[in-house]
Design an enzyme around this catalytic site. Structure first.
Site, short mmCIF file in Angstrom:
data_model
loop_
_atom_site.label_atom_id
_atom_site.label_comp_id
_atom_site.label_asym_id
_atom_site.label_seq_id
_atom_site.Cartn_x
_atom_site.Cartn_y
_atom_site.Cartn_z
N GLY A 248 80.96 1.54 44.96
CA GLY A 248 79.77 1.93 46.10
C GLY A 248 79.62 3.79 44.72
O GLY A 248 79.73 3.92 44.05
N SER A 249 79.84 4.62 46.07
CA SER A 249 79.69 5.79 45.95
C SER A 249 80.89 6.13 44.96
O SER A 249 82.16 5.56 45.49
CB SER A 249 79.31 6.62 46.92
OG SER A 249 80.33 6.40 48.39
N GLY A 253 85.36 5.65 46.39
CA GLY A 253 85.89 5.44 45.61
C GLY A 253 86.61 6.48 45.67
O GLY A 253 87.76 5.98 44.83
N GLU A 270 84.27 1.13 40.67
CA GLU A 270 82.99 0.46 39.85
C GLU A 270 81.76 1.63 40.89
O GLU A 270 81.73 1.16 41.54
CB GLU A 270 83.08 -0.81 39.85
CG GLU A 270 81.96 -1.13 38.78
CD GLU A 270 79.96 -1.47 39.02
OE1 GLU A 270 80.14 0.12 38.20
OE2 GLU A 270 79.44 -1.41 39.54
N CYS A 304 73.86 0.49 40.73
CA CYS A 304 73.89 1.49 39.94
C CYS A 304 74.13 2.12 38.56
O CYS A 304 73.92 2.32 37.93
CB CYS A 304 75.68 1.21 39.75
SG CYS A 304 76.02 -0.45 39.71
C1 UN1 Z 1 76.08 -2.49 40.52
O1 UN1 Z 1 74.74 -2.10 40.85
O2 UN1 Z 1 76.13 -2.61 41.65
O3 UN1 Z 1 73.76 -4.29 35.16
C2 UN1 Z 1 76.11 -3.87 39.51
C3 UN1 Z 1 72.92 -4.73 36.20
C4 UN1 Z 1 73.25 -5.48 37.36
C5 UN1 Z 1 75.21 -5.77 37.96
C6 UN1 Z 1 74.74 -3.89 38.34
N1 UN1 Z 1 74.14 -7.25 36.34
O4 UN1 Z 1 72.64 -4.38 37.23
#
Ligand code: UN1
Length: 518
Positions: A248-249, A253, A270, A304
């Site tokens: 998450g953000s 985190g 993450e 992300c």
């Molecule tokens: C995410 O956005 O939290 O590499 C994960 C990627 C994907 C996973 C993203 N396999 O864009």
């Protein structure tokens, strides 16, 4: 209305997993608790309709569920790892059968395109397949002892109940990256999904609990605890939980990391990214265009790993940005379940507000809009969550450029001269998740990948920043949190390492040559 999203079809979809309009969101497997805590409303950003409500956990229910998980762990950890792998293999089989339906639900509840919904379920299947193989490869090393007639080796044991806190943007895949590994490692899992996409979690729990029951696994191997932010706090502070994996953000985190650190637990974080693609003057511009486009507008900029910055060489700046602007003009925005569309809605109106605010801030800070953004209106955009992907020319020092805005806003930055300048610009943000370079020049490529190159957890060449395969370790540095999930040896985070030294001789020699004779 598109036939795929007709509410009757969605109700049918949910019925196959026995999900009713008002359902408990707390389960230890086959058993569903009442759900006496916060009520979560799931509404679709696709058309704004309320899909259902999910009842979250009260504190006593939370404690009961964690106790069941602890109990389950005592049995589950004694199953041979390949037998646990067999359960995960069967789970993958079920996912294959449910791929279209689950992909549809992901698309409807979260708003990503149907193609990406399917891709997300495929990612679940892939990690399960990976975990099945892994269940026979949880190797430790053996070492030569310095003492005669001694043997040294290390082995990996399961940790215990693992908490998994996931974000709205990957409502099913990120849970399975964690669970598939945790289960073969002998851990049990406790999932706290995002409040914004609870129905996806119910579907996953329905599918996996069938498989677990069929295999006579103890109740509590897969626990689901829906609820508000406090559930995340309970998990972070809970000493019964040795590992908390949170996606998450960065703000979230930091709070989770501090709480888990306080009790000396283990956190796998993450968090946010601010991913850049360097477009060198030696790039293949068609490749650069395709990669940048999906990176920037895929999932409506809500990954992300979304490409947020393009750092483009002066020599190709005009040619490349002309192509990019033209391509943006061809993007179709609308119902993500209609396969003609490229870009679906943002998750909710709060996300739309953040997007609108960011656009205003870009202008205030001196940015130049190359492609204007804006919120779309009209009947087909009735949820109020559809926005136009925007492009802004900026300078790297601008504050807004250093932040992660979870929306399709792409920043263009120029560089001239050496690739080292572009790399320095790329690294000069607090986040460190993903990065790419577009170049056909071998020297540039290697410099980007060398020790002085990209400081991110992921560094790609001639592909975009998003869309990682499950086989690699996934995660990033700096404010991205340092954790690694998914492939490679990420499984080690889900286990505890034990070093064993065995003396099969008849004396007790000490290491380092120390004498201690009576
Ligand atoms: C995410 O956005 O939290 O590499 C994960 C990627 C994907 C996973 C993203 N396999 O864009």
């Amino acid at each position: 209305m598109n036939t795929l999203t007709a509410p009757s079809r969605i109700a049918d979809l949910l019925k196959q997993w026995n999900i009713t309009e008002d359902h408990s969101g707390v389960s230890t497997g086959k058993q569903w608790l009442k759900g006496e805590g916060e009520r979560l409303v799931s509404s679709s950003p696709v058309d704004g309709s309320e899909i259902g409500t999910v009842r979250g956990a009260s504190r006593p229910e939370y404690d009961q569920a964690v106790k069941t998980a602890q109990q389950a762990f005592l049995e589950w950890r004694t199953w041979p790892a390949p037998k646990r792998g067999e359960v995960v293999r069967q789970f993958a089989e079920e996912l294959r059968k449910h791929k279209a339906e689950l992909g549809k639900l992901v698309s409807y509840e979260m708003g990503k395109s149907y193609q990406e919904g399917l891709g997300e379920v495929q990612e679940m299947i892939d990690i399960c397949d990976f975990a099945v193989g892994l269940s026979r490869q949880l190797h430790g090393l053996t070492m030569h002892s310095e003492r005669p007639e001694h043997r040294m080796y290390e082995q990996w044991h399961p940790l215990g109940p693992v908490a998994i806190i996931t974000a709205f943007n990957f409502p099913v895949a990120v849970w399975s990256w964690n669970t598939a590994l945790a289960w073969v490692c002998g851990d049990v899992t406790i999932w706290k999904p995002s409040e914004k996409v609870p129905l996806c979690s119910l579907a996953c729990q329905a599918i996996v609990s069938e498989v677990l029951a069929r295999n006579q696994a103890p109740e509590g191997v897969s626990t689901l605890i829906n609820g508000g932010r406090e559930v995340g706090e309970w998990l972070a502070h809970d000493e019964r939980i040795p590992l908390v994996s949170a996606t998450g953000s960065t703000r979230m985190g930091k709070a989770v990391g501090a709480a888990v650190g306080q009790r000396l637990g283990r956190a796998l974080l993450e968090l946010g990214g601010n991913n850049a693609i360097i477009v060198s003057d030696k790039a293949d511009l068609d490749i650069a265009l395709h990669a940048s486009l999906f990176g920037a507008v895929g999932t409506a900029g809500q990954r992300c790993t979304t490409t947020r910055r393009l750092i483009i060489h002066d020599k190709v700046y005009k040619t490349f940005t002309d192509k990019l602007v033209k391509a943006y003009g061809q993007l179709r925005i609308g119902d993500p379940l209609d396969e003609h569309n490229h870009v679906g809605p943002l998750i909710d109106r709060a996300a739309v507000d953040l997007y609108t605010k960011a656009l205003a801030t870009i202008k205030e800070q001196g940015g130049n809009m190359l492609v204007e953004g804006g919120v779309l209106s009209g009947a087909q955009y009735g949820s109020g969550c559809y926005v136009k992907p925007a492009i802004a020319e900026v300078t790297p020092e601008m504050d807004i450029v250093k932040q992660e805005t979870f929306a399709p806003i792409l920043y263009l930055i120029r560089y001239n001269g050496d690739v080292a300048d572009a790399i320095a610009t790329q690294n000069n943000v607090k986040q460190g998740l993903s990065s790419s370079i577009m170049t056909t020049d071998m020297r540039e490529m290697e410099r980007f990948l060398s020790v002085g190159g990209s400081d991110c957890g992921i560094a790609n060449v001639n592909i975009g920043t998003s869309g990682a395969e499950i086989g690699g370790a996934f995660g990033g540095e700096k404010e991205t949190g340092g954790g690694r999930e998914s492939g490679s040896d990420a499984w080690k985070t889900y286990m505890r390492r034990q070093t064993n030294t065995i003396n099969y001789g008849t004396t007790v020699p000490l290491a380092q040559g120390i004498k201690f004779d009576l």
